[in-house]
Design a protein around this motif. Structure first.
Motif, PDB file in Angstrom:
ATOM      1  N   PHE A  44       0.806  -1.212   0.000  1.00  0.00           N
ATOM      2  CA  PHE A  44       0.000   0.000   0.000  1.00  0.00           C
ATOM      3  C   PHE A  44       0.841   1.264   0.000  1.00  0.00           C
ATOM      4  CE2 PHE A  44      -4.173  -1.936   1.820  1.00  0.00           C
ATOM      5  CZ  PHE A  44      -4.418  -2.497   0.567  1.00  0.00           C
ATOM      6  N   GLY A  50      -3.449   3.642  -1.529  1.00  0.00           N
ATOM      7  CA  GLY A  50      -3.174   2.936  -0.289  1.00  0.00           C
ATOM      8  C   GLY A  50      -2.749   3.849   0.840  1.00  0.00           C
ATOM      9  N   LYS A  53      -4.730   3.781   3.862  1.00  0.00           N
ATOM     10  CA  LYS A  53      -4.627   2.613   4.740  1.00  0.00           C
ATOM     11  C   LYS A  53      -3.355   2.604   5.576  1.00  0.00           C
ATOM     12  CE  LYS A  53      -7.068  -0.314   4.906  1.00  0.00           C
ATOM     13  NZ  LYS A  53      -8.223  -0.461   5.838  1.00  0.00           N
ATOM     14  N   GLU A 314     -12.225  -1.976  -0.853  1.00  0.00           N
ATOM     15  CA  GLU A 314     -10.769  -2.004  -0.756  1.00  0.00           C
ATOM     16  C   GLU A 314     -10.182  -3.219  -1.465  1.00  0.00           C
ATOM     17  OE1 GLU A 314     -10.159  -1.872   3.402  1.00  0.00           O
ATOM     18  OE2 GLU A 314     -10.800   0.219   3.607  1.00  0.00           O
ATOM     19  N   ARG A 367      -8.571   8.798   9.647  1.00  0.00           N
ATOM     20  CA  ARG A 367      -8.580   7.714  10.637  1.00  0.00           C
ATOM     21  C   ARG A 367      -9.981   7.446  11.177  1.00  0.00           C
ATOM     22  NH1 ARG A 367      -3.835   9.417  14.703  1.00  0.00           N
ATOM     23  NH2 ARG A 367      -5.047  11.355  14.665  1.00  0.00           N
ATOM     24  N   ARG A 369     -13.719   6.906   9.946  1.00  0.00           N
ATOM     25  CA  ARG A 369     -14.572   6.659   8.792  1.00  0.00           C
ATOM     26  C   ARG A 369     -15.992   7.138   9.079  1.00  0.00           C
ATOM     27  NH1 ARG A 369     -12.766   2.871   4.993  1.00  0.00           N
ATOM     28  NH2 ARG A 369     -14.685   3.443   3.883  1.00  0.00           N
TER      29      ARG A 369
END
Length: 530
Positions: A44, A50, A53, A314, A367, A369
């Motif tokens: 990622f 990425g 993530k 994802e 961080r 959602r």
């Protein structure tokens, strides 16, 4: 590993990888590159999207935080920095922005002689391999690939249309003749993958027998013979080592780690060091001073159509990217849309507000959602007047330093006025006709501020860093400058700092490209002195 090298580079980040490549081009020179983090193996890192993530992965991130900020309601702000080969160029949003010519002319006027625009432009061009080709502003053959985005979300085009409806021009090249306007960022990507300095500079040099790359190497102190830097003490995978430098030690830790290591090594404000039991090599009160950063305020709205990146699978995105030849939304840098605006408060002809548009809801640096679909508009004041500090928490290398950017702390309150302008501009742009088919309920601010005090409260509650710390080892020719215009640490010999910490003030935009430029020019300065 050998014990003695011609050059020891501390930090394999945006600058360190450049120096490792350029200095090891001479086969007669032995170079050691030390990196506290590990290899850039995580997939990622290389898939651009990425970055959402890997933001919180402490294995590749120093995971710093500021001290409580009084002007932000006492909040502690997250300050991520790359701890991996490539440094922050391996975890950033890949936006390729240089600033404007006046930024560098101002550096020179403040004592950084030799760093005016006419001197630095050739190094920007030397580093750059722009897929559009070369011209007076751009290089086509440099190691750092700069390209157009392969995938753009339709909401980003809506943002560009809305920006033009506010009166901003469309700008296809923010690094060309003019910076103002709206458009798409060019990005540090090669064939749809992240092109960090580890990819661009370090990978082609790794096979050279005169270059040693040592990861998981935590430097604890630069050692001195008299006042000459003679080596580095570090722990490599937990085992102590000392490496000696025949020519120079080159510190490339960035605006946080470089002043920290200087102070741990006895170079810094003498009284502070003595209080921590550190022997003073050179009293340098400028070390850790002059900390600057771009503060950013985000405006979020729900989207009425399911087209944002919030709904992406994802797994599907990763499969399409890795099995489909680096195609699809996995190639997005997420911060696709760009804007540079000159506000009515600007003191000169330069843009003083930068916009990053993201076709997804970004809360708490991604961080947290949020449910549904939405979009985010970041706005930051490019030329803050506030100055902060970085100080040691203890004499132990493993303890994180005390980071105090002093956000909005300028005595005149101008930074707050500009952050209010950023918030007002964001709301105005998102209210344009282009967003009518997509505009859902507001998220932040939940209710449109109706007064100046309400806007100030919004800024105090929501502002965050946009990750551009600089200035803590300021370059100049006065007594408080940490390094001279050749990047040599004042008061000692055999030691230079090469990274964003030497910038006298923030350039007008993202700081990664200017940091790479600094390292390219530093390599020539170092070779000229050998």
């Amino acid at each position: 590993m050998d014990s003695t090298y011609d050059y020891i580079i501390i930090g394999a980040g945006s600058a360190g990888c450049v120096l490792a490549n350029r200095l090891s081009e001479d086969p007669a020179v032995k170079v050691l590159l030390l990196e506290a983090g590990g290899r850039d193996w995580h997939p990622f890192i290389h898939m651009p999207a990425g970055l959402a993530k890997i933001a919180g992965l402490t294995s590749i991130n120093w995971d710093y935080a500021t001290v409580p900020q009084p002007q932000l309601g006492g909040r502690v702000l997250w300050c991520p920095r790359g701890k991996v080969l490539g440094g922050s160029s391996s975890i950033n949003a890949m936006c390729y922005i240089r600033g404007v010519a006046t930024d560098y002319d101002c550096w020179a006027a403040q004592g950084a002689s030799g760093w005016q625009w006419d001197n630095v432009l050739p190094y920007f061009r030397k580093a750059e391999g722009n897929t559009r080709g070369g011209d007076a502003f751009h290089g086509a053959d440099g190691p750092l690939t700069v390209s157009d985005l392969r995938h753009v979300n339709p909401l980003t085009q809506v943002f560009i249309d809305a920006g033009q409806q506010t009166g901003l021009p469309f700008n296809p090249d923010f690094n060309g003749a003019g910076q103002e306007g709206v458009g798409l960022y060019q990005v540090t990507q090669r064939d749809g993958a992240r092109c960090s300095t580890a990819v661009a500079y370090l990978a082609p040099a790794r096979s050279r027998p005169n270059l040693t790359v040592c990861t998981q190497a935590n430097a604890s102190r630069i050692t001195f013979t008299g006042t000459r830097a003679s080596g580095v003490t570090c722990a490599v995978r937990g085992q102590g080592h000392h490496f000696e430098a025949r020519h120079e030690v080159l510190l490339c830790g960035g605006a946080i780690n470089s002043p920290q290591l200087l102070m741990l090594s006895g170079i810094g404000p003498a009284d502070d060091l003595r209080r921590l039991g550190i022997d003073v090599v050179h009293d340098a009160p400028g070390v850790g001073a002059n900390l600057q950063d771009h503060l950013d305020v985000t405006t979020l709205q729900h989207c009425t159509q399911p087209i944002s990146y919030d709904r992406l699978s994802e797994v599907k995105t990763a499969l399409q990217y890795f099995l489909g030849g680096h195609r699809g939304p996995g190639t997005s840098n997420v911060a696709e849309g760009a804007g540079f605006v000159r506000s009515h408060l600007a003191p000169d002809a330069r843009a003083d507000i930068q916009l990053h548009f993201i076709p997804a809801m970004i809360d708490d640096h991604g961080r947290n959602r949020l449910p549904g679909d939405g979009y985010t508009l970041h706005a930051c004041f490019l030329r803050p007047r506030s100055r902060g500090t970085l100080r040691l928490a203890s004499s132990r290398a493993g303890d994180k330093p005390l980071i105090d950017p002093n956000y909005l702390g300028d005595p005149e309150g101008f930074d707050m006025k500009m952050m209010v302008e950023c918030a007002k501009l964001s709301l105005d742009l998102l209210a344009q006709k282009a967003f009518d088919p997509y505009r859902g309920a507001p998220i932040f601010p939940k209710d449109t501020p109706r007064s100046e005090a309400a806007f100030i409260d919004f800024v105090r509650t929501r502002a965050e860093t946009v990750y551009h710390p600089i200035g803590t080892c300021r370059m100049g020719n006065d007594a408080t400058a940490v390094v001279d215009p050749l990047l040599r640490v004042r008061g000692v010999e055999g030691l230079r700092v090469v990274d964003a910490s030497v910038m006298p003030e923030l350039p007008g935009g993202n700081t990664n490209a200017p940091t790479i430029m600094i390292a390219e020019r530093a390599a020539d300065l170092i070779r000229a002195a050998s």
